[in-house]
Design a protein around this motif. Structure first.
Motif, PDB file in Angstrom:
ATOM      1  N   VAL A   2     -88.016  60.828 -86.373  1.00  0.00           N
ATOM      2  CA  VAL A   2     -88.499  61.226 -87.692  1.00  0.00           C
ATOM      3  C   VAL A   2     -88.458  60.016 -88.629  1.00  0.00           C
ATOM      4  N   PRO A   3     -89.615  59.623 -89.206  1.00  0.00           N
ATOM      5  CA  PRO A   3     -89.629  58.503 -90.154  1.00  0.00           C
ATOM      6  C   PRO A   3     -88.822  58.848 -91.407  1.00  0.00           C
ATOM      7  N   GLU A   4     -88.356  57.843 -92.083  1.00  0.00           N
ATOM      8  CA  GLU A   4     -87.513  58.012 -93.267  1.00  0.00           C
ATOM      9  C   GLU A   4     -88.140  58.951 -94.294  1.00  0.00           C
ATOM     10  N   GLU A   5     -89.452  58.825 -94.532  1.00  0.00           N
ATOM     11  CA  GLU A   5     -90.096  59.640 -95.568  1.00  0.00           C
ATOM     12  C   GLU A   5     -90.141  61.132 -95.238  1.00  0.00           C
ATOM     13  N   TYR A   6     -89.888  61.500 -93.982  1.00  0.00           N
ATOM     14  CA  TYR A   6     -89.897  62.913 -93.590  1.00  0.00           C
ATOM     15  C   TYR A   6     -88.498  63.459 -93.293  1.00  0.00           C
ATOM     16  N   ARG A   7     -87.469  62.633 -93.385  1.00  0.00           N
ATOM     17  CA  ARG A   7     -86.128  63.082 -92.998  1.00  0.00           C
ATOM     18  C   ARG A   7     -85.603  64.195 -93.884  1.00  0.00           C
ATOM     19  N   GLU A   8     -85.712  64.039 -95.195  1.00  0.00           N
ATOM     20  CA  GLU A   8     -85.205  65.066 -96.105  1.00  0.00           C
ATOM     21  C   GLU A   8     -85.936  66.389 -95.887  1.00  0.00           C
ATOM     22  N   LEU A   9     -87.248  66.325 -95.766  1.00  0.00           N
ATOM     23  CA  LEU A   9     -88.049  67.524 -95.508  1.00  0.00           C
ATOM     24  C   LEU A   9     -87.636  68.174 -94.185  1.00  0.00           C
ATOM     25  N   THR A  10     -87.434  67.380 -93.160  1.00  0.00           N
ATOM     26  CA  THR A  10     -87.035  67.895 -91.849  1.00  0.00           C
ATOM     27  C   THR A  10     -85.668  68.560 -91.915  1.00  0.00           C
ATOM     28  N   GLU A  11     -84.735  67.949 -92.641  1.00  0.00           N
ATOM     29  CA  GLU A  11     -83.399  68.538 -92.789  1.00  0.00           C
ATOM     30  C   GLU A  11     -83.457  69.869 -93.542  1.00  0.00           C
ATOM     31  N   ARG A  12     -84.269  69.921 -94.604  1.00  0.00           N
ATOM     32  CA  ARG A  12     -84.418  71.184 -95.364  1.00  0.00           C
ATOM     33  C   ARG A  12     -85.019  72.276 -94.485  1.00  0.00           C
ATOM     34  N   HIS A  13     -86.042  71.911 -93.704  1.00  0.00           N
ATOM     35  CA  HIS A  13     -86.659  72.898 -92.809  1.00  0.00           C
ATOM     36  C   HIS A  13     -85.649  73.401 -91.778  1.00  0.00           C
ATOM     37  N   ALA A  14     -84.888  72.491 -91.190  1.00  0.00           N
ATOM     38  CA  ALA A  14     -83.907  72.887 -90.177  1.00  0.00           C
ATOM     39  C   ALA A  14     -82.869  73.834 -90.781  1.00  0.00           C
ATOM     40  N   LYS A  15     -82.370  73.496 -91.960  1.00  0.00           N
ATOM     41  CA  LYS A  15     -81.380  74.356 -92.624  1.00  0.00           C
ATOM     42  C   LYS A  15     -81.981  75.727 -92.936  1.00  0.00           C
ATOM     43  N   ASP A  19     -80.588  79.189 -91.545  1.00  0.00           N
ATOM     44  CA  ASP A  19     -80.037  80.121 -92.529  1.00  0.00           C
ATOM     45  C   ASP A  19     -80.793  81.445 -92.555  1.00  0.00           C
ATOM     46  N   GLU A  20     -82.123  81.363 -92.527  1.00  0.00           N
ATOM     47  CA  GLU A  20     -82.953  82.568 -92.652  1.00  0.00           C
ATOM     48  C   GLU A  20     -83.302  83.184 -91.307  1.00  0.00           C
ATOM     49  N   ASN A  21     -83.057  82.453 -90.233  1.00  0.00           N
ATOM     50  CA  ASN A  21     -83.364  82.921 -88.884  1.00  0.00           C
ATOM     51  C   ASN A  21     -84.847  83.306 -88.740  1.00  0.00           C
ATOM     52  N   LYS A  22     -85.706  82.479 -89.362  1.00  0.00           N
ATOM     53  CA  LYS A  22     -87.153  82.724 -89.312  1.00  0.00           C
ATOM     54  C   LYS A  22     -87.859  81.457 -88.829  1.00  0.00           C
ATOM     55  N   PRO A  23     -88.897  81.628 -88.026  1.00  0.00           N
ATOM     56  CA  PRO A  23     -89.657  80.454 -87.573  1.00  0.00           C
ATOM     57  C   PRO A  23     -90.501  79.874 -88.704  1.00  0.00           C
ATOM     58  N   THR A  24     -90.863  78.614 -88.564  1.00  0.00           N
ATOM     59  CA  THR A  24     -91.779  78.004 -89.530  1.00  0.00           C
ATOM     60  C   THR A  24     -93.197  78.261 -89.064  1.00  0.00           C
ATOM     61  N   GLY A  25     -94.117  78.028 -89.945  1.00  0.00           N
ATOM     62  CA  GLY A  25     -95.510  77.997 -89.536  1.00  0.00           C
ATOM     63  C   GLY A  25     -95.772  76.624 -88.929  1.00  0.00           C
ATOM     64  N   ILE A  26     -97.012  76.301 -88.781  1.00  0.00           N
ATOM     65  CA  ILE A  26     -97.373  74.987 -88.250  1.00  0.00           C
ATOM     66  C   ILE A  26     -97.358  73.988 -89.402  1.00  0.00           C
ATOM     67  N   ILE A  27     -96.666  72.877 -89.192  1.00  0.00           N
ATOM     68  CA  ILE A  27     -96.525  71.849 -90.208  1.00  0.00           C
ATOM     69  C   ILE A  27     -97.099  70.551 -89.653  1.00  0.00           C
ATOM     70  N   GLU A  28     -97.976  69.909 -90.437  1.00  0.00           N
ATOM     71  CA  GLU A  28     -98.517  68.613 -90.038  1.00  0.00           C
ATOM     72  C   GLU A  28     -97.674  67.514 -90.661  1.00  0.00           C
ATOM     73  N   LYS A  29     -97.339  66.512 -89.862  1.00  0.00           N
ATOM     74  CA  LYS A  29     -96.600  65.355 -90.360  1.00  0.00           C
ATOM     75  C   LYS A  29     -96.772  64.216 -89.374  1.00  0.00           C
ATOM     76  N   GLN A  30     -96.052  63.139 -89.614  1.00  0.00           N
ATOM     77  CA  GLN A  30     -96.093  62.009 -88.695  1.00  0.00           C
ATOM     78  C   GLN A  30     -94.704  61.799 -88.114  1.00  0.00           C
ATOM     79  N   LEU A  31     -94.680  61.422 -86.861  1.00  0.00           N
ATOM     80  CA  LEU A  31     -93.438  61.043 -86.200  1.00  0.00           C
ATOM     81  C   LEU A  31     -93.585  59.619 -85.699  1.00  0.00           C
ATOM     82  N   ARG A  32     -92.456  58.989 -85.451  1.00  0.00           N
ATOM     83  CA  ARG A  32     -92.465  57.615 -84.953  1.00  0.00           C
ATOM     84  C   ARG A  32     -92.214  57.644 -83.450  1.00  0.00           C
ATOM     85  N   ARG A  33     -93.071  56.967 -82.717  1.00  0.00           N
ATOM     86  CA  ARG A  33     -92.890  56.839 -81.275  1.00  0.00           C
ATOM     87  C   ARG A  33     -91.793  55.815 -81.003  1.00  0.00           C
TER      88      ARG A  33
END
Length: 98
Positions: A2-15, A19-33
């Motif tokens: 996960v690139p730095e600019e997406y880390r906070e967003l990724t952590e919030r989504h994971a939490k 916490d809510e025990n609900k799946p996310t929808g489809i999210i577009e972003k970039q990852l680092r290979r």
């Protein structure tokens, strides 16, 4: 990775998923290979139990080709709109473009 600019967003989504025990929808972003290049992806995450512990199952799909096609179509569409602007004659030898 996960690139730095997406880390906070990724952590919030994971939490939120845990916490809510609900799946996310489809999210577009970039990852680092592993070679450090960025790749466009869409992800979806689902809460699961793994060995009696809360976990998140993530599905990641490479959408690089689709994003390139979308960018090309947008560019071509703008060019077509620019070239297809109608010329409205007002007087002989005088015309306007809307």
């Amino acid at each position: 990775m996960v690139p730095e600019e997406y880390r906070e967003l990724t952590e919030r989504h994971a939490k939120s998923i845990l916490d809510e025990n609900k799946p996310t929808g489809i999210i577009e972003k970039q990852l680092r290979r592993f070679d450090s290049s960025l790749v466009d992806v869409e992800t979806s995450c689902t809460p699961v139990l793994y060995e009696d512990k809360k976990a998140i199952q993530s599905v990641v799909r490479d959408i690089t080709e689709r994003k390139e096609i979308e960018r090309t179509l947008e560019k071509v569409s703008k060019e077509i709109n620019t070239l297809s602007a109608p010329v409205v004659p007002i007087l002989e030898g005088v015309a306007v473009l809307p």
